[in-house]
Every structure is written in C-alpha cells, then in structure tokens.
Design a protein around this motif. Structure first.
Motif, PDB file in Angstrom:
ATOM      1  N   TRP A 109       2.335   1.751  -3.391  1.00 58.74           N
ATOM      2  CA  TRP A 109       1.302   2.244  -4.314  1.00 58.74           C
ATOM      3  C   TRP A 109       1.077   3.736  -4.134  1.00 58.74           C
ATOM      4  O   TRP A 109       0.939   4.489  -5.110  1.00 58.74           O
ATOM      5  CB  TRP A 109       0.022   1.453  -4.077  1.00 58.74           C
ATOM      6  N   GLY A 144       1.941   7.050  -6.806  1.00 60.26           N
ATOM      7  CA  GLY A 144       1.066   8.185  -7.073  1.00 60.26           C
ATOM      8  C   GLY A 144       1.718   9.524  -6.759  1.00 60.26           C
ATOM      9  O   GLY A 144       1.357  10.543  -7.349  1.00 60.26           O
ATOM     10  N   GLN A 188       4.106  -4.304 -10.245  1.00 60.97           N
ATOM     11  CA  GLN A 188       4.181  -2.867  -9.971  1.00 60.97           C
ATOM     12  C   GLN A 188       5.620  -2.439  -9.707  1.00 60.97           C
ATOM     13  O   GLN A 188       6.098  -1.431 -10.252  1.00 60.97           O
ATOM     14  CB  GLN A 188       3.318  -2.515  -8.760  1.00 60.97           C
ATOM     15  N   VAL A 204      -3.516  -4.274  -4.206  1.00 62.47           N
ATOM     16  CA  VAL A 204      -4.119  -3.902  -2.923  1.00 62.47           C
ATOM     17  C   VAL A 204      -5.476  -4.574  -2.748  1.00 62.47           C
ATOM     18  O   VAL A 204      -5.787  -5.129  -1.680  1.00 62.47           O
ATOM     19  CB  VAL A 204      -4.248  -2.368  -2.822  1.00 62.47           C
ATOM     20  N   VAL A 205      -6.304  -4.554  -3.792  1.00 61.28           N
ATOM     21  CA  VAL A 205      -7.646  -5.157  -3.698  1.00 61.28           C
ATOM     22  C   VAL A 205      -7.544  -6.664  -3.484  1.00 61.28           C
ATOM     23  O   VAL A 205      -8.231  -7.238  -2.625  1.00 61.28           O
ATOM     24  CB  VAL A 205      -8.452  -4.831  -4.969  1.00 61.28           C
ATOM     25  N   PHE A 220       0.830  -1.207   0.000  1.00 62.96           N
ATOM     26  CA  PHE A 220       0.000   0.000   0.000  1.00 62.96           C
ATOM     27  C   PHE A 220       0.865   1.258   0.000  1.00 62.96           C
ATOM     28  O   PHE A 220       0.586   2.220  -0.725  1.00 62.96           O
ATOM     29  CB  PHE A 220      -0.925  -0.018   1.218  1.00 62.96           C
ATOM     30  N   VAL A 240       0.680   1.869 -11.541  1.00 58.80           N
ATOM     31  CA  VAL A 240      -0.484   2.284 -10.738  1.00 58.80           C
ATOM     32  C   VAL A 240      -1.614   1.274 -10.860  1.00 58.80           C
ATOM     33  O   VAL A 240      -2.265   0.900  -9.869  1.00 58.80           O
ATOM     34  CB  VAL A 240      -0.953   3.688 -11.178  1.00 58.80           C
ATOM     35  N   VAL A 241      -1.869   0.794 -12.081  1.00 55.50           N
ATOM     36  CA  VAL A 241      -2.946  -0.185 -12.291  1.00 55.50           C
ATOM     37  C   VAL A 241      -2.637  -1.491 -11.562  1.00 55.50           C
ATOM     38  O   VAL A 241      -3.501  -2.064 -10.870  1.00 55.50           O
ATOM     39  CB  VAL A 241      -3.155  -0.427 -13.799  1.00 55.50           C
ATOM     40  N   CYS A 242      -1.404  -1.982 -11.693  1.00 59.14           N
ATOM     41  CA  CYS A 242      -1.028  -3.230 -11.014  1.00 59.14           C
ATOM     42  C   CYS A 242      -1.094  -3.072  -9.502  1.00 59.14           C
ATOM     43  O   CYS A 242      -1.525  -3.979  -8.787  1.00 59.14           O
ATOM     44  CB  CYS A 242       0.382  -3.650 -11.437  1.00 59.14           C
ATOM     45  N   THR A 277      -3.095  -1.114  -7.845  1.00 60.01           N
ATOM     46  CA  THR A 277      -4.510  -1.101  -7.451  1.00 60.01           C
ATOM     47  C   THR A 277      -5.058  -2.519  -7.343  1.00 60.01           C
ATOM     48  O   THR A 277      -5.709  -2.880  -6.350  1.00 60.01           O
ATOM     49  CB  THR A 277      -5.324  -0.296  -8.469  1.00 60.01           C
ATOM     50  N   PHE A 278      -4.787  -3.337  -8.356  1.00 61.19           N
ATOM     51  CA  PHE A 278      -5.228  -4.733  -8.306  1.00 61.19           C
ATOM     52  C   PHE A 278      -4.548  -5.484  -7.158  1.00 61.19           C
ATOM     53  O   PHE A 278      -5.156  -6.357  -6.529  1.00 61.19           O
ATOM     54  CB  PHE A 278      -4.944  -5.434  -9.633  1.00 61.19           C
TER      55      PHE A 278
END
Length: 220
Positions: free
Chosen positions: A17, A21, A127, A93-94, A14, A86-88, A90-91
C-alpha cells in the motif's frame, strides 16, 4: 489462523500500500530513450499526471497534462486503476487490523475476526490486480511504440515508477493470498455434551431398578 501468518500478511499488504502511494507521484514512469541518438540535449520523462524535461545543464521543467479527455485511453484507465488500488489497499489494511486475533475490535468472536481478515485479504488481492493491470498496460504501450519502426514520435523506455508498481502488486497479491487461504472462515468451535445432574440421577436410577429386577428374577 496462525498469528504469525496474520502479521506477515499485514506487513506485506501495508508495504504494498505504501509502495502504491510512492509509485503514483513518481515522475519516471517512462523515460526517453537514447537508443540510436548520437547527441542528447535533454531527457524527457512522464508519468500519469505530467511530462517533464531535463536539459544538459540539469534544469528541470515540468508541465501537467492540460486535459484529461485529450489523453490516451490507457493513461486514463491507468489513473483510475491506481486510484482504485489505493482505495482497496486502505480498506485492506483497516479490515486486516480489525480481524487480527490480537485485536479487541471484534471481541472474542474469532469466527467473525477470521471473516473480516479474509475480507481484508480480498481487498489486498484487488489492490494487487489493479496495480498490476495498470503498470503492465502502461508498459505494454511503451514497448509497442519502442519496437514499432513506423512510429514517428519520441520513443521511451520503462522507468522506475513501473518497477515500483510491479513490486507493489506482487506484495499485495502475496499478502492477500496468505489471508484468503490461511484464515478459517467457516470454522466453528465444537460443542461438547456435558450431562446435567438430572440426567446423571435418572441414569443411576434406571441402572438400580434394572439391577433389582434381575436380582428378583435370579431367585425364580
């Protein structure tokens, strides 16, 4: 998987990530050098999206790059890699939140949760790799121009945005490695054999019949 490792891996992923950003809009990816310059009237600094200048009075002036296709290839590739990071992330973390043992998203199926957490670790690794490739490629071009005595243009030094990107990549790789190598993806619960009433009854009957047979043969 140890819940402590899950929490630590999620925290590292996190934070990495968030740092991605922060690194993307940071203006100081490269800063004009003062090496060999006697009088400096302005400082020029750039990132993936714009070029800025600050004069001796502290006045800032920024302009975005007018054309994407007119940019150097490494800048276009760095943009794509940072967006992919950023996309990787996000996936990652979820997926890690869903795959944690304390999560109720996947029920009590801990094997499935372990696989989902491992998938989140793979996204964190992607990421970190995308971020490290992007900032390292950008930094390599800066150093190549800086140490080239025949380069006619303005020379730059590495800015703070690249250091944030490197730190983000290291944290993402560490978090992804913790999830990938610590979760038990293929572990299944052992099934223990519990005899039924019929099995116990048939076993006791067979034992009693054998005892009676040996008892009759003892008198022969």
């Amino acid at each position: 998987m140890d819940p402590v490792i899950e929490v630590v891996a999620l925290f590292l992923g996190f934070v990495s990530w968030i740092m991605v950003g922060i690194a993307i809009p940071n203006r100081y990816w490269k800063v004009s050098t003062i090496d060999g310059t006697v009088i400096t009237t302005s400082t020029i600094y750039e990132n993936l999206w714009m070029s800025c200048a600050t004069d001796s009075l502290g006045v800032h002036n920024c302009r975005e790059f007018p054309s994407l296709l007119a940019l150097s290839g490494y800048i276009q590739a760095s943009r794509a890699l940072m967006i992919a990071a950023v996309v990787c992330g996000t996936f990652g973390v979820v997926a890690t939140l869903i795959g944690m043992q304390c999560s109720k998203a996947a029920g009590d199926n801990y094997v499935l949760k372990g696989r989902i957490a491992g998938t989140g670790g793979a996204f964190f690794l992607l990421q970190g790799l995308c971020t490290m490739i992007s900032v390292s490629w950008y930094a390599a071009n800066i150093t190549q121009e800086f140490f080239n005595p025949l380069y006619p243009g303005q020379k730059y030094e590495i800015g703070e945005g690249l250091y944030i990107g490197w730190a983000s990549g290291v944290l993402a790789i560490c978090g992804g490695a913790c999830l990938m190598f610590s979760c038990k993806l293929g572990t299944k619960e052992k099934t223990y054999y519990q005899p039924t009433r019929e099995t116990v009854y048939s076993a006791s009957t067979s034992k009693r019949d054998a005892q009676s047979t040996y008892g009759r043969n003892a008198y022969v």
